[in-house]
Design a protein around this motif. Structure first.
Motif, PDB file in Angstrom:
ATOM      1  N   PRO A 197       0.813  -1.225   0.000  1.00  0.00           N
ATOM      2  CA  PRO A 197       0.000   0.000   0.000  1.00  0.00           C
ATOM      3  C   PRO A 197       0.848   1.278   0.000  1.00  0.00           C
ATOM      4  CG  PRO A 197      -0.099  -1.107   2.140  1.00  0.00           C
ATOM      5  CD  PRO A 197       0.656  -2.010   1.229  1.00  0.00           C
ATOM      6  N   SER A 200       3.377   0.490  -3.814  1.00  0.00           N
ATOM      7  CA  SER A 200       2.680  -0.141  -4.957  1.00  0.00           C
ATOM      8  C   SER A 200       3.469  -1.267  -5.616  1.00  0.00           C
ATOM      9  CB  SER A 200       2.287   0.881  -6.030  1.00  0.00           C
ATOM     10  OG  SER A 200       1.405   1.808  -5.465  1.00  0.00           O
ATOM     11  N   ASP A 229      -4.702  -6.811  -2.972  1.00  0.00           N
ATOM     12  CA  ASP A 229      -4.511  -5.366  -2.927  1.00  0.00           C
ATOM     13  C   ASP A 229      -5.298  -4.797  -1.747  1.00  0.00           C
ATOM     14  OD1 ASP A 229      -4.620  -2.610  -3.323  1.00  0.00           O
ATOM     15  OD2 ASP A 229      -4.608  -2.787  -5.501  1.00  0.00           O
ATOM     16  N   GLN A 231      -6.184  -1.911  -1.017  1.00  0.00           N
ATOM     17  CA  GLN A 231      -7.205  -0.926  -1.427  1.00  0.00           C
ATOM     18  C   GLN A 231      -8.471  -1.635  -1.899  1.00  0.00           C
ATOM     19  OE1 GLN A 231      -4.862   1.232  -4.372  1.00  0.00           O
ATOM     20  NE2 GLN A 231      -4.674   2.963  -2.975  1.00  0.00           N
ATOM     21  N   THR A 233      -9.364  -4.700  -0.935  1.00  0.00           N
ATOM     22  CA  THR A 233      -9.956  -5.309   0.256  1.00  0.00           C
ATOM     23  C   THR A 233     -10.780  -4.295   1.031  1.00  0.00           C
ATOM     24  OG1 THR A 233      -7.969  -6.670   0.364  1.00  0.00           O
ATOM     25  CG2 THR A 233      -9.405  -6.723   2.278  1.00  0.00           C
ATOM     26  N   ALA A 234     -10.230  -3.083   1.207  1.00  0.00           N
ATOM     27  CA  ALA A 234     -10.937  -2.035   1.955  1.00  0.00           C
ATOM     28  C   ALA A 234     -12.235  -1.642   1.238  1.00  0.00           C
ATOM     29  CB  ALA A 234     -10.036  -0.817   2.127  1.00  0.00           C
ATOM     30  N   SER A 235     -12.180  -1.544  -0.093  1.00  0.00           N
ATOM     31  CA  SER A 235     -13.388  -1.194  -0.867  1.00  0.00           C
ATOM     32  C   SER A 235     -14.472  -2.241  -0.669  1.00  0.00           C
ATOM     33  CB  SER A 235     -13.075  -1.104  -2.362  1.00  0.00           C
ATOM     34  OG  SER A 235     -12.152  -0.095  -2.607  1.00  0.00           O
ATOM     35  N   PHE A 242     -14.577  -0.187  -6.138  1.00  0.00           N
ATOM     36  CA  PHE A 242     -13.123  -0.095  -6.309  1.00  0.00           C
ATOM     37  C   PHE A 242     -12.784   0.424  -7.700  1.00  0.00           C
ATOM     38  CE2 PHE A 242      -9.194  -2.074  -7.871  1.00  0.00           C
ATOM     39  CZ  PHE A 242      -8.282  -1.614  -6.930  1.00  0.00           C
ATOM     40  N   ALA A 245     -13.064   4.064  -7.568  1.00  0.00           N
ATOM     41  CA  ALA A 245     -12.177   4.732  -6.611  1.00  0.00           C
ATOM     42  C   ALA A 245     -10.703   4.708  -7.015  1.00  0.00           C
ATOM     43  CB  ALA A 245     -12.352   4.105  -5.229  1.00  0.00           C
ATOM     44  N   PHE A 246     -10.261   3.620  -7.649  1.00  0.00           N
ATOM     45  CA  PHE A 246      -8.831   3.487  -7.951  1.00  0.00           C
ATOM     46  C   PHE A 246      -8.577   3.123  -9.415  1.00  0.00           C
ATOM     47  CE2 PHE A 246      -9.459   2.369  -3.468  1.00  0.00           C
ATOM     48  CZ  PHE A 246      -8.647   3.335  -2.869  1.00  0.00           C
ATOM     49  N   SER A 249      -4.909   2.124 -10.527  1.00  0.00           N
ATOM     50  CA  SER A 249      -4.144   1.022  -9.932  1.00  0.00           C
ATOM     51  C   SER A 249      -3.932  -0.137 -10.916  1.00  0.00           C
ATOM     52  CB  SER A 249      -4.859   0.494  -8.690  1.00  0.00           C
ATOM     53  OG  SER A 249      -5.982  -0.254  -9.067  1.00  0.00           O
ATOM     54  N   THR A 251      -4.250  -3.178 -10.138  1.00  0.00           N
ATOM     55  CA  THR A 251      -5.320  -4.153  -9.875  1.00  0.00           C
ATOM     56  C   THR A 251      -6.533  -3.838 -10.740  1.00  0.00           C
ATOM     57  OG1 THR A 251      -4.513  -4.272  -7.613  1.00  0.00           O
ATOM     58  CG2 THR A 251      -6.668  -5.238  -8.033  1.00  0.00           C
TER      59      THR A 251
END
Length: 269
Positions: A197, A200, A229, A231, A233-235, A242, A245-246, A249, A251
């Motif tokens: 995190p 990267s 990833d 990020q 997992t958090a999403s 996700f 949001a990203f 990335s 991913t």
């Protein structure tokens, strides 16, 4: 028994794709969710049928776990995760009194519910219906395939993690698909490395390449790798998108490539 309703409820669904795994804990529901979001970002209307009766986690992953299912003349109305109705969802999670309730059912009752899920949900017009199945090759899988046979099933995506233990289980899943005549759209290697995190960089905490190797050995298409990833997992934990949001990335790129490959292989079918 009148089966006209069954054809009716799936008649406007263009493509049906099953997501299978030989074992639990490989991130199949996560992949189904992210694939659905990637297809939606590509402008497709998508439905998810969550038939993982003992672990219906997708409603939470999409922030829809407080929703309830309503009845209409054509059957159950799926839960929509957005006002444009571009992502529809049906899960046993919506039918349980509380999130802590356990589904302790014998096979025939599960099979009957799966039959209902396939025939009695008013999906409307969908480009893709993704079916998230329980791990293994149980009677639930047969029930899903047999009920969907009345319609058209484009094929299955098999999810593995890189280790040999997991790929061995997927090998059995491949045999299962071949036995029942289910086309394999491809294999996805999930948890393929860990994205730091902070910087990267992607490190291989398990082994790597098991999924690709398995695809080569069995003559199945390899759709790609998705790393672990934080990020992502958090999403998933927060029920956020996700893909929105990203978008920068790696991913995001890998999930997007898998979605493009699925679109290409179903269009070619």
């Amino acid at each position: 028994m009148d089966h006209s309703g069954e054809k009716g409820n799936l008649s406007q669904v263009q493509h049906v794709v099953l997501v299978l795994s030989g074992k639990g804990g490989v991130g199949k529901s996560t992949l189904t969710t992210e694939l659905a979001l990637a297809l939606r970002h590509a402008g497709k209307t998508v439905g998810i049928l969550d038939v993982d009766l003992c672990g219906p986690s997708i409603p939470r992953m999409l922030g829809a776990d407080q929703q309830v299912v309503h009845q209409c003349d054509a059957g159950w109305v799926p839960v929509y995760t957005d006002t444009q109705k571009s992502l529809a969802l049906m899960s046993i999670g919506f039918l349980l009194e509380s999130p802590d309730e356990a589904v302790v059912w014998r096979g025939p009752k599960k099979t009957a519910l799966i039959g209902q899920f396939v025939s009695d949900v008013a999906w409307g017009e969908l480009d893709f219906l993704l079916v998230d199945t329980p791990p293994g090759t149980s009677d639930e899988h047969l029930a899903v395939v047999e009920n969907l046979r009345k319609h058209k099933v484009d094929g299955a995506i098999l999810v593995t993690t890189p280790q040999a233990v997991s790929t061995g289980d997927v090998r059995r899943e491949i045999t299962f698909c071949k036995k029942i005549g289910l086309r394999i759209l491809g294999i996805v290697e999930n948890m393929s490395g860990f994205v730091c995190p902070h910087c990267s960089e992607c490190s291989n905490i398990f082994s790597k390449g098991g999924g690709e190797e398995l695809a080569k050995l069995t003559g199945s298409p390899f759709l790609g790798c998705v790393p672990l990833d934080p990020q992502l997992t958090a999403s998933i934990e927060e029920g956020k998108d996700f893909m929105q949001a990203f978008p920068e990335s790696s991913t995001f790129s890998s999930i997007n490539r898998i979605a493009q490959a699925v679109m290409a292989s179903t269009e070619a079918a």
